[in-house]
Write a protein that holds these residues in place. Structure first.
Motif, short mmCIF file in Angstrom:
data_model
loop_
_atom_site.label_atom_id
_atom_site.label_comp_id
_atom_site.label_asym_id
_atom_site.label_seq_id
_atom_site.Cartn_x
_atom_site.Cartn_y
_atom_site.Cartn_z
N TYR A 1 -0.02 2.15 5.90
CA TYR A 1 0.53 2.20 4.56
C TYR A 1 2.00 1.75 4.61
O TYR A 1 2.75 2.16 5.48
N CYS B 1 -2.13 8.16 7.44
CA CYS B 1 -1.55 7.12 6.59
C CYS B 1 -0.69 6.15 7.40
O CYS B 1 -0.68 4.94 7.13
N SER C 1 -2.70 5.11 -3.45
CA SER C 1 -3.74 6.06 -3.06
C SER C 1 -3.14 7.46 -3.14
O SER C 1 -1.97 7.66 -2.85
N LYS D 1 0.85 -1.18 0.00
CA LYS D 1 0.00 0.00 0.00
C LYS D 1 0.89 1.24 0.00
O LYS D 1 1.74 1.40 0.88
N GLU E 1 -0.11 -0.75 -4.65
CA GLU E 1 -1.50 -0.31 -4.75
C GLU E 1 -1.53 1.14 -4.26
O GLU E 1 -1.34 1.40 -3.06
#
Length: 294
Positions: free
Chosen positions: A60, A55, A38, A5, A36
């Motif tokens: 993350y 975060c 964001s 992430k 992935e």
């Protein structure tokens, strides 16, 4: 294989550089077999800090600051000592730490460097409790930083204009420094405590600095005559200011600076008002970062 992430925290106004195309570049160039992604846009300094904190709380794996030195500082201060890896897409005025870490100023190439995922642990610091990554200082550089922060324009030429207009009238001060217990007193034009090597724009105030060696470089610039200024400028941009007879360099991880008056301090390119007593501490290898220090 589980995807990592990765969060991109974008400051839309840093350095006066438009960021509207950055999400498209991330979508195009980030390695989707590994990450992935964001994307978050900041609305203010406080919002930047809230996003970074959230975060980390949301686990993350990687948190990337997209912006200038202020965005980098306000993001990294929450990533430090966490399980997350920190990264930089440099889009500010000076980009001092990014340049030191050999991170490309081209966003496309910087994203590809994120994909390469060259991670190592770097030192960080605090100055009177304020977190920093790159450089802090008192004296002339702090004075210029304060004026630059208030200026209507950003960028290298604005910084240069302020520097040239101010240095002839700026007066050196006496400072007492305690560096790992050793007391040094100097009349100084500026004192820079450096983790990285440069302020930004390839102005190397501490060319020998290494961000994970457990020591800060303390560069003390003595008062100088106006005719000596051009050569000092050449040495700063040629990465050999430390060879000047006008510069003393010390090393240490715990520095105390005492001055006669309160005043502004440069903290990673941002001005802060502080008292007469200044304490700077190093935290060894406390931040996992993507970079290529050489």
């Amino acid at each position: 294989m589980n995807l990592k992430k990765i969060a991109f925290i974008i400051n839309p106004i840093s350095g006066g550089i438009p960021k509207g195309t950055i999400p498209d570049l991330i979508e195009k160039y980030i390695d989707k077999k590994r990450f992935e992604a964001s994307i978050f846009f900041t609305k203010s300094t406080e919002h930047n800090q809230e996003l970074a904190k959230q975060c980390v709380a949301d686990n993350y794996d990687v948190i990337i600051a997209v912006g200038g030195d202020g965005t980098i500082n306000n993001t990294a201060k929450y990533v430090v000592n966490s399980d997350s890896v920190f990264g930089i897409i440099p889009l500010g005025s000076g980009n001092g730490l990014a340049r030191h870490l050999n991170i490309s100023l081209n966003p496309e190439k910087a994203i590809q460097q994120v994909n390469n995922f060259n991670v190592y642990a770097m030192d960080t610091g605090s100055i009177n409790g304020h977190f920093f990554l790159n450089v802090v200082g008192v004296g002339f550089d702090a004075h210029v930083t304060d004026l630059f922060a208030k200026a209507p324009k950003r960028g290298f030429w604005q910084y240069t204009k302020i520097t040239l207009s101010e240095f002839a009238k700026y007066k050196a001060m006496e400072y007492k420094m305690e560096i790992d217990g050793k007391v040094v007193v100097r009349n100084a034009f500026l004192i820079c405590v450096a983790n990285g090597s440069q302020y930004g724009n390839n102005a190397y105030i501490s060319p020998l600095s290494i961000v994970n060696d457990g020591e800060f470089e303390v560069s003390v610039l003595k008062p100088f005559k106006i005719l000596q200024a051009p050569m000092l400028g050449v040495k700063i941009f040629n990465k050999n200011i430390h060879t000047s007879a006008l510069v003393n360099v010390f090393k240490g991880s715990h520095i105390k600076i005492t001055r006669n008056d309160t005043g502004v301090v440069n903290v990673d390119g941002e001005p802060y008002d502080m008292g007469k007593e200044i304490e700077i501490k190093l935290y060894a290898k406390s931040l996992k970062i993507i970079g290529n220090e050489q």
